[in-house]
Design a protein around this motif. Sequence first.
Motif, short mmCIF file in Angstrom:
data_model
loop_
_atom_site.label_atom_id
_atom_site.label_comp_id
_atom_site.label_asym_id
_atom_site.label_seq_id
_atom_site.Cartn_x
_atom_site.Cartn_y
_atom_site.Cartn_z
N THR A 93 33.90 35.73 45.32
CA THR A 93 35.12 36.20 45.97
C THR A 93 36.28 36.18 44.97
O THR A 93 37.03 37.16 44.86
N LEU A 94 36.41 35.10 44.23
CA LEU A 94 37.49 34.98 43.25
C LEU A 94 37.38 36.05 42.17
O LEU A 94 38.39 36.61 41.74
N ARG A 95 36.17 36.34 41.76
CA ARG A 95 35.96 37.39 40.75
C ARG A 95 36.44 38.74 41.29
O ARG A 95 37.00 39.55 40.57
N ASN A 96 36.22 38.95 42.56
CA ASN A 96 36.64 40.21 43.16
C ASN A 96 38.14 40.26 43.41
O ASN A 96 38.72 41.34 43.40
N VAL A 97 38.77 39.12 43.61
CA VAL A 97 40.24 39.08 43.65
C VAL A 97 40.77 39.57 42.31
O VAL A 97 41.69 40.39 42.24
N SER A 98 40.15 39.10 41.24
CA SER A 98 40.54 39.53 39.90
C SER A 98 40.32 41.03 39.72
O SER A 98 41.17 41.73 39.17
N ASN A 99 39.20 41.54 40.20
CA ASN A 99 38.91 42.98 40.08
C ASN A 99 39.96 43.83 40.79
O ASN A 99 40.41 44.84 40.25
N VAL A 100 40.33 43.44 42.01
CA VAL A 100 41.34 44.19 42.76
C VAL A 100 42.68 44.12 42.02
O VAL A 100 43.40 45.12 41.93
N SER A 101 42.99 42.96 41.47
CA SER A 101 44.25 42.81 40.74
C SER A 101 44.30 43.72 39.52
O SER A 101 45.34 44.32 39.23
N VAL A 102 43.19 43.85 38.81
CA VAL A 102 43.14 44.74 37.65
C VAL A 102 43.34 46.18 38.09
O VAL A 102 44.05 46.96 37.44
N LEU A 103 42.77 46.56 39.22
CA LEU A 103 42.97 47.91 39.73
C LEU A 103 44.44 48.15 40.08
O LEU A 103 44.98 49.24 39.86
N LEU B 239 39.82 27.09 38.18
CA LEU B 239 40.01 25.83 37.47
C LEU B 239 39.68 24.63 38.37
O LEU B 239 39.21 23.61 37.89
N ASN B 240 39.90 24.76 39.67
CA ASN B 240 39.58 23.68 40.61
C ASN B 240 38.10 23.55 40.90
O ASN B 240 37.68 22.58 41.51
N LEU B 241 37.30 24.53 40.47
CA LEU B 241 35.86 24.43 40.68
C LEU B 241 35.21 23.39 39.76
O LEU B 241 34.07 23.02 39.93
N ASN B 242 35.96 22.90 38.78
CA ASN B 242 35.52 21.84 37.87
C ASN B 242 34.23 22.16 37.13
O ASN B 242 33.39 21.29 36.91
N ASP B 243 34.06 23.42 36.78
CA ASP B 243 32.93 23.82 35.95
C ASP B 243 33.43 24.87 34.98
O ASP B 243 33.09 26.05 35.07
N SER B 244 34.27 24.43 34.06
CA SER B 244 34.93 25.37 33.18
C SER B 244 33.96 26.17 32.33
O SER B 244 34.24 27.32 31.99
N TRP B 245 32.81 25.60 32.00
CA TRP B 245 31.85 26.34 31.18
C TRP B 245 31.26 27.51 31.97
O TRP B 245 31.17 28.62 31.46
N TYR C 284 32.45 29.21 34.39
CA TYR C 284 33.40 30.26 34.76
C TYR C 284 34.35 30.61 33.62
O TYR C 284 35.41 31.18 33.83
N ARG C 285 33.96 30.30 32.40
CA ARG C 285 34.82 30.49 31.23
C ARG C 285 35.25 31.95 31.04
O ARG C 285 36.38 32.22 30.66
N PHE C 286 34.34 32.89 31.32
CA PHE C 286 34.69 34.29 31.14
C PHE C 286 35.68 34.76 32.20
O PHE C 286 36.58 35.55 31.92
N ASP C 287 35.51 34.27 33.41
CA ASP C 287 36.45 34.60 34.48
C ASP C 287 37.83 34.04 34.16
O ASP C 287 38.83 34.73 34.31
N VAL C 288 37.87 32.80 33.71
CA VAL C 288 39.14 32.15 33.37
C VAL C 288 39.80 32.88 32.20
O VAL C 288 41.00 33.17 32.23
N ALA C 289 39.00 33.21 31.18
CA ALA C 289 39.55 33.91 30.02
C ALA C 289 40.11 35.28 30.40
O ALA C 289 41.19 35.68 29.95
N SER C 290 39.40 35.98 31.25
CA SER C 290 39.84 37.31 31.69
C SER C 290 41.15 37.21 32.47
O SER C 290 42.09 37.98 32.25
N LEU C 291 41.22 36.26 33.38
CA LEU C 291 42.44 36.08 34.17
C LEU C 291 43.62 35.69 33.29
O LEU C 291 44.72 36.21 33.45
N LYS C 292 43.38 34.79 32.34
CA LYS C 292 44.46 34.37 31.45
C LYS C 292 44.95 35.53 30.59
O LYS C 292 46.15 35.69 30.37
#
Length: 121
Positions: free
Chosen positions: A44-54, A86-92, A94-102
């Motif tokens: 779901t969070l990845r898709n929030v990012s996708n909509v935001s990019v659009l 970041l609250n999912l506490n598994d930075s490794w 989701y690193r690509f998702d975090v990097a893309s959002l940043k």
Amino acid sequence: MKAEVWNCMSKVYQRRDDHTSAKNYAKLALQTYKSELGERHPVTLRNVSNVSVLLLEEAEGLPKSEAKPIIDAAKFEMEGALGAFLNLNDSWAYRFDVASLKTNLGLVAVWQGKPKKARKF
């Protein structure tokens, strides 16, 4: 299954430069993921990012005064998704998702004329 189909349709329309249809299908996918998986699920969070990019792509061709509310809405959604990842506490994992959002938040900050804030990301 519906969400995956809508996501694929969104990508097809995005490649055809039909941003309105791409955004509409992406929003349908996001709504489905939210109802089926929950607001804080990684998909779901990845898709929030996708909509935001659009939304950011839509704002690119608009005058600054028209683009601002769209960019502000996308920024708000991306900040929420970043915080949730970041609250999912598994930075490794989701690193690509975090990097893309940043990266995207950094670009928004540059667009807003805030280069110091962009460096933070």
